[in-house]
Design an enzyme around this catalytic site. Structure first.
Site, PDB file in Angstrom:
ATOM      1  N   ASP A  43       0.838  -1.203   0.000  1.00  0.00           N
ATOM      2  CA  ASP A  43       0.000   0.000   0.000  1.00  0.00           C
ATOM      3  C   ASP A  43       0.879   1.263   0.000  1.00  0.00           C
ATOM      4  OD1 ASP A  43       0.768  -0.132   2.640  1.00  0.00           O
ATOM      5  OD2 ASP A  43      -1.264  -0.241   3.474  1.00  0.00           O
ATOM      6  N   SER A  44       2.200   1.067  -0.068  1.00  0.00           N
ATOM      7  CA  SER A  44       3.098   2.190  -0.369  1.00  0.00           C
ATOM      8  C   SER A  44       2.732   2.787  -1.727  1.00  0.00           C
ATOM      9  CB  SER A  44       4.562   1.731  -0.359  1.00  0.00           C
ATOM     10  OG  SER A  44       4.723   0.541  -1.111  1.00  0.00           O
ATOM     11  N   ASP A  82      -0.856  -6.312   0.074  1.00  0.00           N
ATOM     12  CA  ASP A  82      -1.131  -5.641   1.338  1.00  0.00           C
ATOM     13  C   ASP A  82      -2.639  -5.555   1.528  1.00  0.00           C
ATOM     14  OD1 ASP A  82       0.584  -4.697   3.305  1.00  0.00           O
ATOM     15  OD2 ASP A  82       1.332  -3.059   2.062  1.00  0.00           O
ATOM     16  N   LYS A 110      -0.732  -9.423   3.387  1.00  0.00           N
ATOM     17  CA  LYS A 110       0.024  -8.914   4.542  1.00  0.00           C
ATOM     18  C   LYS A 110      -0.897  -8.039   5.388  1.00  0.00           C
ATOM     19  CE  LYS A 110       3.418  -5.697   4.033  1.00  0.00           C
ATOM     20  NZ  LYS A 110       2.892  -4.536   4.781  1.00  0.00           N
ATOM     21  N   GLU A 112      -0.942  -5.559   9.083  1.00  0.00           N
ATOM     22  CA  GLU A 112      -0.121  -4.884  10.084  1.00  0.00           C
ATOM     23  C   GLU A 112      -0.670  -5.173  11.477  1.00  0.00           C
ATOM     24  OE1 GLU A 112       0.353  -0.710   9.143  1.00  0.00           O
ATOM     25  OE2 GLU A 112       1.039  -1.164   7.110  1.00  0.00           O
ATOM     26  N   GLU A 175       9.596  -3.657  10.424  1.00  0.00           N
ATOM     27  CA  GLU A 175       9.893  -2.327   9.891  1.00  0.00           C
ATOM     28  C   GLU A 175      10.472  -1.433  10.974  1.00  0.00           C
ATOM     29  OE1 GLU A 175       7.028  -0.550   7.259  1.00  0.00           O
ATOM     30  OE2 GLU A 175       8.109   1.352   7.211  1.00  0.00           O
TER      31      GLU A 175
HETATM   32  O1  KIV Z   1       3.531  -1.009   1.563  1.00  0.00           O
HETATM   33  C1  KIV Z   1       4.702  -1.401   1.537  1.00  0.00           C
HETATM   34  O2  KIV Z   1       5.451  -1.215   0.568  1.00  0.00           O
HETATM   35  C2  KIV Z   1       5.201  -2.102   2.714  1.00  0.00           C
HETATM   36  C3  KIV Z   1       6.682  -2.325   2.804  1.00  0.00           C
HETATM   37  C4  KIV Z   1       7.360  -1.069   3.126  1.00  0.00           C
HETATM   38  C5  KIV Z   1       7.009  -3.406   3.776  1.00  0.00           C
HETATM   39  O3  KIV Z   1       4.452  -2.441   3.574  1.00  0.00           O
END
Ligand code: KIV
Length: 262
Positions: A43-44, A82, A110, A112, A175
């Site tokens: 989600d970056s 994510d 993934k 959090e 992280e």
């Molecule tokens: O969203 C993302 O790119 C991430 C990484 C920084 C681990 O969660």
């Protein structure tokens, strides 16, 4: 079909695991060709693709588009999506949204959080979808950027990782942990730790593709090694093109076609 989450998990102790983000088919296939183990549809994307200040603008609609695009490249790497902020607020939502992303081509997701998301991890894993945890700095909820600066915090990070492993996670992102805390977590769990800004003791590493290629200029995290400076390459290619268009040097006859003799 790419690698399985179980195969990636089994790499712990055998060799280090490489992970990069990608959000579209072109980049996913280039990264995959390099033999990267895991492609994270992070989600970056909220920052590096959508131009926002954080990850929160990525919802299920946006993530679905990014996952479909990456999956269209049919990478050999494991594709991990994510789960967007708010999409796993409870076990039922977590399981059904993970299933939506899996149907679009993600082999794993993934989330959090630590023990507080153990129920969600269990519910997703029960559907046969791999789950990667993410502890330390958590961009979706904020909090202190650097973690594991004290023995007590390192112990709580170890407990979080163990809770995720106990719930069925196949790997966990660390992280912004101190190197010592990352080492302690890595030794305390049987699943691989994938570090970002967490030093060399992790079982693998992840970087945001735009950071390591040097194309994202708004933020330059100190931990993100820039392997290339593609920002200046792209800008100079665009400037050359602009000059050629203005001068008439492009297109030439090599880039044009004529009527046939008939
Ligand atoms: O969203 C993302 O790119 C991430 C990484 C920084 C681990 O969660």
């Amino acid at each position: 079909m790419g690698a399985s989450a179980a195969a990636v998990s089994a790499l712990k102790g055998r060799r280090r695991i490489s992970c990069l983000t990608a959000y579209d088919a072109t980049m996913a296939s280039l990264v995959d060709r390099a033999g990267i183990d895991v492609i994270l549809v992070g989600d970056s994307a909220g920052m590096v693709v959508m131009g926002q200040d954080d990850t929160l603008g990525v919802g299920m609609a946006e993530m679905s588009l990014f996952v479909s695009a990456v999956a269209a490249a049919r990478p050999g790497a494991l594709v991990v999506a994510d789960m967007p902020a708010g999409s796993y607020a409870g076990a039922a939502a977590a399981a059904s949204n993970a299933a939506r992303l899996a149907a679009l081509g993600a082999q794993a997701v993934k989330v959090e959080g630590g023990a507080e998301v153990a129920g969600q991890v269990r519910a997703i894993a029960a559907r046969g979808i791999g789950v990667m945890g993410h502890i330390g700095y958590q961009p979706q909820s904020g909090g202190p950027r650097r973690r594991g600066l004290t023995r007590a915090d390192a112990d709580s990070l170890v407990a979080s990782a163990q809770a995720l492993e106990g719930a069925g996670a196949f790997a966990v992102v660390l992280e912004m942990l101190s190197s010592e805390a990352a080492g302690a977590v890595t030794r305390a769990v049987g699943i691989p730790t994938i570090g970002i800004g967490s030093g060399p003791s992790c079982d693998g590493q992840v970087l945001v593709l735009h950071d390591m290629l040097g194309v994202y200029e708004r933020l330059r995290p100190a931990f993100a090694r820039r392997y290339r400076d593609l920002a200046s390459e792209i800008t100079s290619a665009a400037a050359e093109y602009r000059a050629d268009v203005e001068s008439g040097a492009f297109p030439s006859s090599a880039h044009s076609f004529s009527m046939g003799a008939a």
